[in-house]
Each structure stands twice: as C-alpha cells, then as structure tokens.
Write a protein that holds these residues in place. Structure first.
Motif, PDB file in Angstrom:
ATOM      1  N   GLY A   7       5.460 -30.744  -6.671  1.00 19.94           N
ATOM      2  CA  GLY A   7       6.043 -31.681  -7.607  1.00 19.94           C
ATOM      3  C   GLY A   7       6.826 -32.787  -6.966  1.00 19.94           C
ATOM      4  N   ASN A   8       7.120 -32.682  -5.659  1.00 23.98           N
ATOM      5  CA  ASN A   8       7.864 -33.730  -4.981  1.00 23.98           C
ATOM      6  C   ASN A   8       6.925 -34.762  -4.417  1.00 23.98           C
ATOM      7  N   SER A   9       7.427 -35.959  -4.226  1.00 25.01           N
ATOM      8  CA  SER A   9       6.603 -37.026  -3.668  1.00 25.01           C
ATOM      9  C   SER A   9       7.371 -37.702  -2.561  1.00 25.01           C
ATOM     10  N   LEU A  10       6.739 -37.840  -1.403  1.00 25.83           N
ATOM     11  CA  LEU A  10       7.350 -38.501  -0.264  1.00 25.83           C
ATOM     12  C   LEU A  10       6.763 -39.880  -0.089  1.00 25.83           C
ATOM     13  N   PRO A  11       7.554 -40.843   0.406  1.00 24.38           N
ATOM     14  CA  PRO A  11       7.026 -42.178   0.652  1.00 24.38           C
ATOM     15  C   PRO A  11       6.084 -42.180   1.833  1.00 24.38           C
ATOM     16  N   ALA A  12       4.952 -42.834   1.670  1.00 24.66           N
ATOM     17  CA  ALA A  12       3.986 -42.903   2.771  1.00 24.66           C
ATOM     18  C   ALA A  12       4.513 -43.767   3.894  1.00 24.66           C
ATOM     19  N   HIS A  13       5.263 -44.785   3.569  1.00 24.45           N
ATOM     20  CA  HIS A  13       5.839 -45.652   4.594  1.00 24.45           C
ATOM     21  C   HIS A  13       7.358 -45.610   4.466  1.00 24.45           C
ATOM     22  N   GLY A  14       7.900 -44.418   4.461  1.00 30.62           N
ATOM     23  CA  GLY A  14       9.325 -44.280   4.198  1.00 30.62           C
ATOM     24  C   GLY A  14      10.168 -45.107   5.124  1.00 30.62           C
ATOM     25  N   ASP A  15      11.191 -45.807   4.564  1.00 28.87           N
ATOM     26  CA  ASP A  15      12.113 -46.581   5.371  1.00 28.87           C
ATOM     27  C   ASP A  15      13.262 -45.717   5.863  1.00 28.87           C
ATOM     28  N   GLN A  16      13.417 -44.529   5.298  1.00 32.71           N
ATOM     29  CA  GLN A  16      14.491 -43.674   5.728  1.00 32.71           C
ATOM     30  C   GLN A  16      14.179 -43.078   7.084  1.00 32.71           C
ATOM     31  N   ASP A  17      15.218 -42.946   7.893  1.00 32.68           N
ATOM     32  CA  ASP A  17      15.028 -42.360   9.209  1.00 32.68           C
ATOM     33  C   ASP A  17      15.014 -40.839   9.128  1.00 32.68           C
ATOM     34  N   GLN A  18      15.750 -40.284   8.174  1.00 31.65           N
ATOM     35  CA  GLN A  18      15.821 -38.839   8.057  1.00 31.65           C
ATOM     36  C   GLN A  18      15.132 -38.387   6.779  1.00 31.65           C
ATOM     37  N   ILE A  19      14.264 -37.393   6.878  1.00 31.28           N
ATOM     38  CA  ILE A  19      13.567 -36.828   5.721  1.00 31.28           C
ATOM     39  C   ILE A  19      13.782 -35.333   5.740  1.00 31.28           C
ATOM     40  N   SER A  20      14.312 -34.799   4.676  1.00 34.61           N
ATOM     41  CA  SER A  20      14.515 -33.353   4.575  1.00 34.61           C
ATOM     42  C   SER A  20      13.928 -32.887   3.256  1.00 34.61           C
ATOM     43  N   SER A 460       2.735 -33.864   4.494  1.00 35.16           N
ATOM     44  CA  SER A 460       2.547 -35.097   3.735  1.00 35.16           C
ATOM     45  C   SER A 460       1.329 -35.855   4.258  1.00 35.16           C
ATOM     46  N   HIS A 461       0.919 -36.905   3.541  1.00 38.60           N
ATOM     47  CA  HIS A 461      -0.272 -37.663   3.932  1.00 38.60           C
ATOM     48  C   HIS A 461      -0.126 -38.267   5.314  1.00 38.60           C
ATOM     49  N   SER A 462       1.074 -38.726   5.660  1.00 37.14           N
ATOM     50  CA  SER A 462       1.263 -39.336   6.977  1.00 37.14           C
ATOM     51  C   SER A 462       1.062 -38.334   8.101  1.00 37.14           C
ATOM     52  N   ASP A 463       1.167 -37.020   7.784  1.00 43.47           N
ATOM     53  CA  ASP A 463       0.984 -35.980   8.796  1.00 43.47           C
ATOM     54  C   ASP A 463      -0.355 -35.257   8.679  1.00 43.47           C
ATOM     55  N   VAL A 464      -1.170 -35.623   7.672  1.00 38.56           N
ATOM     56  CA  VAL A 464      -2.428 -34.899   7.454  1.00 38.56           C
ATOM     57  C   VAL A 464      -3.349 -35.022   8.662  1.00 38.56           C
ATOM     58  N   ALA A 465      -3.494 -36.246   9.208  1.00 41.42           N
ATOM     59  CA  ALA A 465      -4.374 -36.430  10.364  1.00 41.42           C
ATOM     60  C   ALA A 465      -3.901 -35.590  11.545  1.00 41.42           C
ATOM     61  N   GLY A 466      -2.574 -35.606  11.799  1.00 42.49           N
ATOM     62  CA  GLY A 466      -2.040 -34.823  12.914  1.00 42.49           C
ATOM     63  C   GLY A 466      -2.199 -33.332  12.704  1.00 42.49           C
ATOM     64  N   ALA A 467      -1.924 -32.851  11.469  1.00 44.66           N
ATOM     65  CA  ALA A 467      -2.053 -31.423  11.183  1.00 44.66           C
ATOM     66  C   ALA A 467      -3.512 -30.980  11.269  1.00 44.66           C
ATOM     67  N   LEU A 567      -2.079 -25.794  -5.654  1.00 41.84           N
ATOM     68  CA  LEU A 567      -2.563 -27.067  -5.138  1.00 41.84           C
ATOM     69  C   LEU A 567      -2.382 -28.223  -6.111  1.00 41.84           C
ATOM     70  N   ASP A 568      -2.444 -27.949  -7.413  1.00 44.88           N
ATOM     71  CA  ASP A 568      -2.339 -29.048  -8.368  1.00 44.88           C
ATOM     72  C   ASP A 568      -0.913 -29.543  -8.555  1.00 44.88           C
ATOM     73  N   SER A 569       0.074 -28.863  -7.931  1.00 49.26           N
ATOM     74  CA  SER A 569       1.465 -29.290  -8.070  1.00 49.26           C
ATOM     75  C   SER A 569       1.999 -29.978  -6.820  1.00 49.26           C
ATOM     76  N   ILE A 570       1.114 -30.211  -5.836  1.00 53.33           N
ATOM     77  CA  ILE A 570       1.541 -30.867  -4.598  1.00 53.33           C
ATOM     78  C   ILE A 570       1.042 -32.303  -4.591  1.00 53.33           C
ATOM     79  N   ASP A 571       1.966 -33.237  -4.400  1.00 53.13           N
ATOM     80  CA  ASP A 571       1.610 -34.654  -4.316  1.00 53.13           C
ATOM     81  C   ASP A 571       1.851 -35.122  -2.888  1.00 53.13           C
ATOM     82  N   GLN A 572       0.769 -35.425  -2.175  1.00 56.70           N
ATOM     83  CA  GLN A 572       0.894 -35.891  -0.796  1.00 56.70           C
ATOM     84  C   GLN A 572       1.037 -37.403  -0.699  1.00 56.70           C
ATOM     85  N   ASN A 573       1.136 -38.070  -1.857  1.00 60.15           N
ATOM     86  CA  ASN A 573       1.332 -39.520  -1.894  1.00 60.15           C
ATOM     87  C   ASN A 573       0.228 -40.267  -1.154  1.00 60.15           C
ATOM     88  N   VAL A 574      -1.013 -39.876  -1.410  1.00 62.44           N
ATOM     89  CA  VAL A 574      -2.152 -40.590  -0.848  1.00 62.44           C
ATOM     90  C   VAL A 574      -2.358 -41.859  -1.665  1.00 62.44           C
TER      91      VAL A 574
END
Length: 610
Positions: A7-20, A460-467, A567-574
């Motif tokens: 249910g949470n959504s992370l910014p794909a190009h987050g400007d924040q330096d810290q993400i928790s 998150s989507h920004s880490d999908v390729a790496g994972a 799976l239907d409750s996860i938003d990877q912000n693609v």
C-alpha cells in the motif's frame, strides 16, 4: 534498500537523501542513489507506449526468445561433439563452467549498462557479443579457443536474458509479472522437440561448425522487430521532450571515462570474475589426474581466486571506492532477496549436477540412445518446467500469493532427485527415466519464477534491475558451482574406473575412451569393454545424483524463509504504461494520453489483463 510496504508508494526519482520504509517487520534506512539515466529513459519511453506498440515490443521479445531457445536446444547437442573433435570430451564441464562464470558476472554489468545507457543500447550490445561468440566457436580449432568463445557467447546470451526480465519489470505490475516473465520460456514448449532433430540433421549433412555458424545470421534478423519498437518509442519520447538530459553532455574524454569507470564498477567486475573463474575452472582441471593437485599453477589460481572473493565485498561496501557498486550488497540484507537468491543457487547447482552436463553422454553410452532420443529425454525437464511455470504464473495472478508454490516446488524437486537415484540406473526403462525428469521439471517450474518474483516484490522499481541482476547472478553462480562439482567428480572417477574395470588388453585405451564420446559408443553392447564403460559411467552418475540430493535439501528451509507478500497491495511506482494496471496519473502529458485513448478503448487484450 528501499523496501516497499503493502500500500505504500515510493518516489521513483526521490529527492530525499534518506528513505526508511517498513516492509513486514524488516526495516532499512540508507542513502538513496540518484536514479540512473537508463532508468529515467525507460520511464520516459513508457509514457509513450500505445497498446499496439507495447504488443509489438512483446512480440519482438517473443521472437528473440524463440530464436535463442531454438539455438540452445540445437547447440546443446553439439557441444559434446565439438569437444570430442578436439579429443577433449571430458572438458565439456569446463566449457560449461566458463559459461557459468561469465553468466554469473555479466548480468549486473548488463543491468548497469541498461541503467546507464538505455535498454535499446544494452540489447544491441548483447546481440553483438552473441554473434561474435558464435563466429569464434564455428571457427575454433582447439578446445581452448572453443572455451574462450563462451566468454562472448555467454555475455551476449545472458545479457539478453536479464534485459528481457528487466523489460518485463518495466512494463508490468507484480500480479502479471510472473506470467510475462515466463514469456521467454514459452518457445521451449516447441524447441525442446525441434532442437535435437536439427542437431542430428546438422551432424548428418554437414559439420558441427555450421550448427553454430547459422545463428550469426538468424539472431540479428530476429532482433530487428524489437529494436525497431524500442527505437520508435525512444524517438517519440525525444519528440515530446520526455527524455532526461544526457549525462555525457559537456564532459571531457577523461571525465567521460571516469564517469563510466564508476558507473560500471570495473574493479568490482574484475574481482568477482577473477574470483569465480580462478576457483571453479581449476576444480574441473585439477581432478583429471592426481598429480595436478600438486601443480603450483592450479594451487595459485585457487588461492588468488579465494583472495579476490574475500576482497570483493569490502570493495563493494566502500562507498568511496565503489559509489555505484557492481552488486548492491545492501539488497542482500533483505530477507526475501537473501532467501530467494539461496533458492536460485541450489536450484541451479542441483540441475548442473543431475541433468547437465553429463546426463546427455550417459544416455548415449549407458542407455544406448540416439542423438535425437537423448536430446528429447534431457529436454523433458525443460518442457515440463516451462509448462509448470506458465501454469503457476497464471495461478499467482489470481491467488495473489507465491510462497506456497515455492515450498511445494522445493519438496517435489527434492523428491524428483531421489527418484533419479532409484530409477536412473542400468536396466531402467525409458519411461522410468523420463518420469523422473517430469518430477524434477514440475518442482523446478514451481521454484524459479516465483522465487524471482518474491525477490522483485521486496524492492522498489529503482532497485528492481539490481535485485533481478543479483538473483540471476547467484543463480548462475549456482550453475557454475554445480558444473565445477560435476567436472571434478567426472574427471576424478571415470578414468580410474575405466582403468579398474576394462579388460587388460583394452586398458591402454582408457584415455581415448574417456576423452571421446564417439569412441566410448563404438564398442559393441554386451562386450567386456562396453560393460566396463557402462559400469564406470553408472557408478559416477550415482555419485553425482547423491551430491545433487544433498544440494537440494536446503531448498525447503529457504522456501519457508520467504515472505508471502500480497502482490496486489504492493506499489513499486513503475511510471508509464504498466500491463495489468490503470496508471493514468503517470501516463505523461495530455498529448501522449490523447494519442492512445482510442486504442485503449478498443484494447481487448489490455482490458483482459487488467
């Protein structure tokens, strides 16, 4: 690592330096890296997809997958004849180890290239490397040249493999991802039966060299539709000013090289490549004779490889030395990623000790099967696992869970290996041998795709390729380890057993029999020589299967460690057009939305996938 809570959504190009972020009971806090240009490019391109262009791209993906699948099913049956032509049949495991090492270390760099330069550029590089590898294999005159060609071939083929998975992750939501991740496997339903007869025809009417050379023509032609679809949508994104500015603009030559050096983490790549190459390859060579273990070069390679393996994580975890690490070790602090990678490792290690690389030779010698029959029996696993993976992917789409299938698959996989020990023996019928292949195929099909999905669901989507790169890298390392074990066991046991069991007048031929599959098959069935050869092969295969069963045991506890995300409750912000979800808010400027509104209204396939 940015873990995504349901249910949470992370910014794909987050400007924040810290993400928790909280994901279950896992928590992580870290400094986020800026999104790389290739990721921004594909997100911009995704905003220009129409239904027809996306379908065209997936048809291009399917065509490339069909071509590479047919190639694998054909050339797998030619490898033993290529190495036998150089009187080095026993080194088939070394060839596969070289492939495994390259497959293991190339996935993350290729994901990096896709993130730094773009998806189209990475696909094009992979195809070029693929073609170079087959040119070298077709023209090789000794086993060393043939083995070295695996570097280019494996880099190209495994690059295509991971890039297809990254493209699927870019354009699908988690509910549909398992199904579309199985798309490259669908051609195996046909090619497993077509490949062996093609190989047999090649050997009957020409040489094994042409069996490799023809793919230098076929693959580039098959790649053109996908390349065209990506190119046209990149051009559309550029026309609409959606593409980010080039990171190379305004940089000097030295600055560009420095930027590329850190972006691709060249030292990390070299350390990991050297570690696995210098550890695994000597294992398959040192066992050919006891004296080789006293060879200073063999010992030195293993020691240097171990040193590189110890230095690698320190290098990767030092931000000043590796600001863009080759493997994001922080991802391995995630329980799902760690357990999923463990499942992939043991899954492939078992496969390469029980099925590849010597099962094919075993069938031709001990079971006296033809090239076509042996190829079909070996590929029964691929066919069964593909069908199972597709069925499980559909079930995952509607049940929205994946963990149960991984655990069930682990149990079936282990049972299948146990059945191999019982029924892959002298006197067993073809039906019994095929039955064991079906059992392990069902288990394997329930393991691989859901485990990869579980790894992707944890980031998150920004880490999908790496994972994804880490998962597939560990999978290939497992395959390389399995090949190294197989090669060491085979080369340590077959010569000794041949010397022990062959009649006195034939013992001088032990080295020839060991090195050439054709010579091993040439002895008349029931003769003392053939009985000795069959017994040597059988006892060695029994040992390999016992090792495979031991390697399969950890799969069950590892599957229990996986988290069962809904799976239907996860938003990877693609961002952009995503198969299976309506993301109008991310579909770009009004002119982009207007261009495809009519196509969407008529899109039966699109509505069906939702």
């Amino acid at each position: 690592m940015a873990e995504v809570a349901p249910g949470n959504s992370l910014p794909a190009h987050g400007d924040q330096d810290q993400i928790s972020v909280d994901h279950g009971d896992d928590q992580s806090s870290f400094t986020s890296d800026a999104t790389q240009t290739g990721v921004k490019n594909i997100e911009a391109v995704s905003q220009t997809w129409t239904q027809s262009s996306l379908i065209a791209a997936y048809l291009g993906i399917f065509l490339v997958a069909f071509c590479t699948s047919l190639e694998v099913q054909t050339t797998t049956n030619l490898t033993v004849y290529a190495t036998s032509a150089f009187a080095e049949h026993s080194l088939v495991a070394t060839v596969y180890v070289v492939q495994g090492v390259v497959n293991a270390v190339i996935k993350s760099p290729m994901a990096k290239i896709a993130n730094v330069f773009g998806r189209l550029e990475a696909f094009s590089i992979s195809v070029c490397l693929y073609v170079i590898g087959y040119i070298q294999m077709a023209g090789s005159n000794n086993v060393k040249t043939f083995a070295s060609a695996q570097i280019f071939y494996s880099a190209g083929s495994t690059g295509l493999q991971i890039l297809i998975q990254i493209f699927v992750a870019d354009t699908s939501d988690l509910l549909n991802r398992a199904l579309f991740s199985s798309l490259p496997d669908v051609p195996f339903l046909i090619t497993v039966w077509v490949g062996p007869p093609i190989a047999n025809s090649v050997l009957a009417h020409t040489t094994w060299r042409w069996g490799y050379g023809l793919w230098t023509i076929v693959l580039p032609a098959a790649f053109m539709p996908l390349a065209l679809a990506l190119f046209l949508n990149v051009r559309n994104a550029a026309r609409l000013h959606l593409l980010p500015p080039s990171p190379w603009k305004g940089q000097s030559v030295v600055g560009g090289f420095k930027h590329l050096w850190y972006e691709l983490d060249i030292i990390g790549l070299l350390l990991l490549s050297a570690a696995f190459a210098l550890i695994l390859i000597p294992l398959t060579l040192a066992a050919t004779a006891k004296s080789h273990w006293h060879n200073a070069s063999i010992i030195a390679m293993i020691v240097i490889g171990c040193v590189c393996l110890v230095v690698f994580p320190f290098w990767e975890s030092t931000r000043k030395l590796a600001p863009r690490p080759f493997l994001s070790l922080r991802l391995l602090t995630n329980r799902n990623v760690l357990a999923g990678c463990g499942i992939g490792f043991f899954y492939f290690a078992v496969f390469y000790t029980s099925i590849q690389p010597y099962f094919y030779s075993y069938l031709q010698v001990v079971q006296d099967d033809s090239v076509t029959a042996a190829g079909h029996i070996v590929q029964t696993f691929t066919f069964t696992s593909t069908v199972t993976a597709i069925c499980i992917s559909v079930i995952i789409k509607y049940t929205r869970h994946y963990k149960y299938y991984i655990t069930a698959g682990a149990c079936i996989y282990l049972m299948g290996v146990g059945l191999m020990i019982r029924y892959r023996s002298l006197g067993s019928s073809t039906g019994q041998i095929v039955g064991t292949q079906i059992a392990v195929g069902i288990g394997g099909g329930m393991l691989n795709v859901p485990a990869q999905l579980g790894v992707q669901a944890a980031v998150s989507h920004s880490d999908v390729a790496g994972a994804t790169a880490i998962f597939l890298t560990v999978v290939e390392i497992g395959g390389a380890v399995g090949n190294a074990i197989s090669g060491a066991v085979w080369t340590a046991n077959i010569p000794a057993k041949l010397t022990k069991y062959l009649p006195p007048d034939a013992q001088s031929d032990a080295a020839l029999i060991f090195g050439n599959l054709t010579i091993a098959k040439s002895y008349v069935g029931g003769s003392l020589e053939r009985l000795a050869i069959d017994r040597s092969y059988q006892e060695t295969m029994d040992l390999l299967l016992i090792i495979a069963a031991c390697l399969a045991a950890p799969l069950i506890p590892l599957s229990l460690l996986m988290r069962d995300y809904r799976l239907d409750s996860i938003d990877q912000n693609v961002r952009g057009k995503v198969i299976g979800r309506d993301r109008a808010q991310d579909e770009g400027p009004p002119e982009v939305q207007g261009d495809r509104e009519e196509a969407r209204e008529r899109g039966f396939l699109w509505r069906l996938l939702r």
